[in-house]
Write a protein that holds these residues in place. Structure first.
Motif, PDB file in Angstrom:
ATOM      1  N   PRO A  19      23.766  40.972  42.717  1.00 19.43           N
ATOM      2  CA  PRO A  19      25.130  40.426  43.427  1.00 19.43           C
ATOM      3  C   PRO A  19      25.852  41.503  43.542  1.00 19.43           C
ATOM      4  N   THR A  20      26.762  41.435  44.450  1.00 18.76           N
ATOM      5  CA  THR A  20      27.762  42.509  44.596  1.00 18.76           C
ATOM      6  C   THR A  20      29.339  41.891  44.223  1.00 18.76           C
ATOM      7  N   PHE A  21      30.084  42.952  43.859  1.00 22.55           N
ATOM      8  CA  PHE A  21      31.622  42.573  43.644  1.00 22.55           C
ATOM      9  C   PHE A  21      32.284  43.496  44.277  1.00 22.55           C
ATOM     10  N   PRO A  22      32.414  43.708  45.387  1.00 23.60           N
ATOM     11  CA  PRO A  22      33.144  44.629  46.298  1.00 23.60           C
ATOM     12  C   PRO A  22      34.752  44.437  45.973  1.00 23.60           C
ATOM     13  N   THR A  23      35.232  45.437  46.043  1.00 30.59           N
ATOM     14  CA  THR A  23      36.704  45.643  46.479  1.00 30.59           C
ATOM     15  C   THR A  23      37.432  45.758  48.002  1.00 30.59           C
ATOM     16  N   VAL A  24      36.188  46.356  48.721  1.00 31.89           N
ATOM     17  CA  VAL A  24      36.628  46.399  50.144  1.00 31.89           C
ATOM     18  C   VAL A  24      35.604  45.402  50.933  1.00 31.89           C
ATOM     19  N   VAL A  25      36.473  44.435  51.338  1.00 30.24           N
ATOM     20  CA  VAL A  25      35.527  43.366  52.057  1.00 30.24           C
ATOM     21  C   VAL A  25      36.213  43.255  53.607  1.00 30.24           C
ATOM     22  N   PRO A  26      35.288  42.535  54.514  1.00 33.82           N
ATOM     23  CA  PRO A  26      35.791  42.768  56.040  1.00 33.82           C
ATOM     24  C   PRO A  26      37.291  42.151  56.055  1.00 33.82           C
ATOM     25  N   THR A 286      36.206  60.125  42.592  1.00 31.15           N
ATOM     26  CA  THR A 286      35.908  60.030  44.141  1.00 31.15           C
ATOM     27  C   THR A 286      34.647  59.289  44.177  1.00 31.15           C
ATOM     28  N   ARG A 287      33.805  60.180  43.626  1.00 27.30           N
ATOM     29  CA  ARG A 287      32.363  59.671  43.765  1.00 27.30           C
ATOM     30  C   ARG A 287      32.257  58.235  43.353  1.00 27.30           C
ATOM     31  N   ILE A 288      32.485  57.781  42.381  1.00 29.81           N
ATOM     32  CA  ILE A 288      32.352  56.553  41.890  1.00 29.81           C
ATOM     33  C   ILE A 288      33.138  55.459  42.782  1.00 29.81           C
ATOM     34  N   ILE A 289      34.380  55.703  42.940  1.00 29.60           N
ATOM     35  CA  ILE A 289      35.154  54.686  43.725  1.00 29.60           C
ATOM     36  C   ILE A 289      34.699  54.676  45.127  1.00 29.60           C
ATOM     37  N   VAL A 290      34.442  55.695  45.607  1.00 26.70           N
ATOM     38  CA  VAL A 290      33.895  55.650  47.133  1.00 26.70           C
ATOM     39  C   VAL A 290      32.417  54.974  47.202  1.00 26.70           C
ATOM     40  N   SER A 291      31.543  55.352  46.264  1.00 25.11           N
ATOM     41  CA  SER A 291      30.166  54.754  46.554  1.00 25.11           C
ATOM     42  C   SER A 291      30.195  53.522  46.276  1.00 25.11           C
ATOM     43  N   GLU A 294      32.140  49.070  48.057  1.00 17.82           N
ATOM     44  CA  GLU A 294      31.647  47.921  48.884  1.00 17.82           C
ATOM     45  C   GLU A 294      30.409  47.479  47.924  1.00 17.82           C
ATOM     46  N   VAL A 295      30.202  47.693  46.757  1.00 19.49           N
ATOM     47  CA  VAL A 295      29.213  47.380  45.766  1.00 19.49           C
ATOM     48  C   VAL A 295      29.725  46.469  44.906  1.00 19.49           C
ATOM     49  N   ASP A 296      30.333  47.081  43.636  1.00 20.40           N
ATOM     50  CA  ASP A 296      30.660  46.428  42.510  1.00 20.40           C
ATOM     51  C   ASP A 296      31.972  46.871  41.980  1.00 20.40           C
TER      52      ASP A 296
END
Length: 336
Positions: A19-26, A286-291, A294-296
């Motif tokens: 399941p995904t828990f993104p902070t960036v959504v459409p 940077t790597r964790i927040i960017v990658s 849109e995932v979790d």
């Protein structure tokens, strides 16, 4: 054109079974032409209007950013990624250019950078390869070949050695079983006993047995195996790894087990270590927040607060500054 090359590979939105828990959504009421116009104006403004660029690109998904880039190219006859490169600098540039890749393209680029830089960046290689799901790794392999014209296996094999190489290559082979609705208690018991007998219960360690179990079984199965393991061993799985193996192999097994048990807590811990170290380790943050945005990232933020007593947002405020702080806060979203 450069833009088309940047957007090679398919959109990586659904990560398979997880399941995904993104902070960036459409963004709702999305208008790529309007966004492209605003970005063009922001780039042309004397001194560059970084805030507008942050406001737009951190609140659109990769699919939407892609549409903005095409609209920008139609409007200005220029490549938006090149224009952003020219207008931005430092940590903000790194984050924004990272957002112009899909999650899969970003992961593939990070892996390539960790292998092809001056000496191997084992820590980054371990973090990415050991924390991605089978579905994600299948996509990463495909995009890696498209972007760099070489198989990921070949690059990993050429840059690592020994049991460490064997473990990473086994992960890259993506032989992990899919989760099953049927719980096989006999198999759980067999695997738990095999892990014990291949490690704590013998002189030395039968590493190939550990590798095959940890790279071929489904995650829900392994979670139950580690529970069962405690009935055979006086140590839990993480303690056993520390006792049995060393160096990059130890780090890799530990990341695997931590991610099987609670992947979002693993990333929260990585963020906490990176931000609390003297002069926040920006590369990791940077790597964790960017990658993961849109995932979790939403779940990572909640694990962070539950385990470290303050929010990711508050930690970012304390340990970063300027446009870099603004772009990270915008990607993390408001405190919950």
């Amino acid at each position: 054109m450069a833009l088309v090359h940047e957007f090679l590979g398919q959109l990586s939105i659904n990560m398979g079974n997880e399941p995904t828990f993104p902070t960036v959504v459409p963004a709702v009421d999305f208008d790529p032409d309007r966004d492209a116009t605003r970005i063009d104006t922001a780039i042309k403004t004397k001194g560059v209007d970084e805030q507008t660029i942050i406001d737009i690109l951190t609140k659109r998904t990769y699919a939407q950013r892609r549409e903005i880039a095409f609209a920008y190219e139609r409007r200005t006859k220029k490549d938006m990624i090149s224009a952003l490169k020219g207008a931005l600098s430092g940590s903000l540039e790194t984050v924004i250019l990272g957002l112009m890749k899909s999650t899969t393209q970003y992961d593939a680029s990070v892996i390539r950078g960790s292998i092809k830089g001056l000496g191997t960046d084992e820590e980054t290689l371990i973090e990415v390869l050991c924390s991605r799901s089978n579905t994600e790794l299948v996509e990463i392999k495909k995009v890696y070949k498209e972007l760099f014209k070489i198989d990921l296996e070949r690059d990993v094999k050429g840059d690592t050695s020994g049991n460490f190489a064997k473990l990473l290559l086994a992960l890259v082979e993506t032989k992990r079983a899919d989760p099953s609705a049927i719980v096989d208690y006999e198999k759980i018991d067999q695997d738990a006993r095999a892990l014990f007998e291949a490690g704590v219960n013998m002189k030395g360690t039968d590493v190939p047995t550990w590798i095959s179990i940890m790279t071929e079984r489904s995650v829900p199965h392994l979670q139950k195996v580690f529970q069962r393991y405690k009935s055979y061993s006086p140590y839990d799985m993480q303690e056993s790894i520390v006792k049995e193996v060393k160096g990059d192999l130890q780090r890799s097994f530990l990341v695997l087990v931590k991610c099987f048990e609670n992947k979002q807590l693993y990333f929260a811990s990585r963020l906490h270590e990176a931000m609390k170290s003297k002069g926040a380790k920006e590369k990791i943050v940077t790597r964790i927040i960017v990658s993961r945005c849109e995932v979790d990232l939403k779940k990572i933020c909640s694990e962070y607060k539950a385990n470290f007593g303050e929010s990711v947002q508050k930690t970012i405020m304390e340990h970063t500054k300027g446009d870099y702080q603004k772009v990270l806060l915008s990607l993390c979203g408001p405190e919950e």
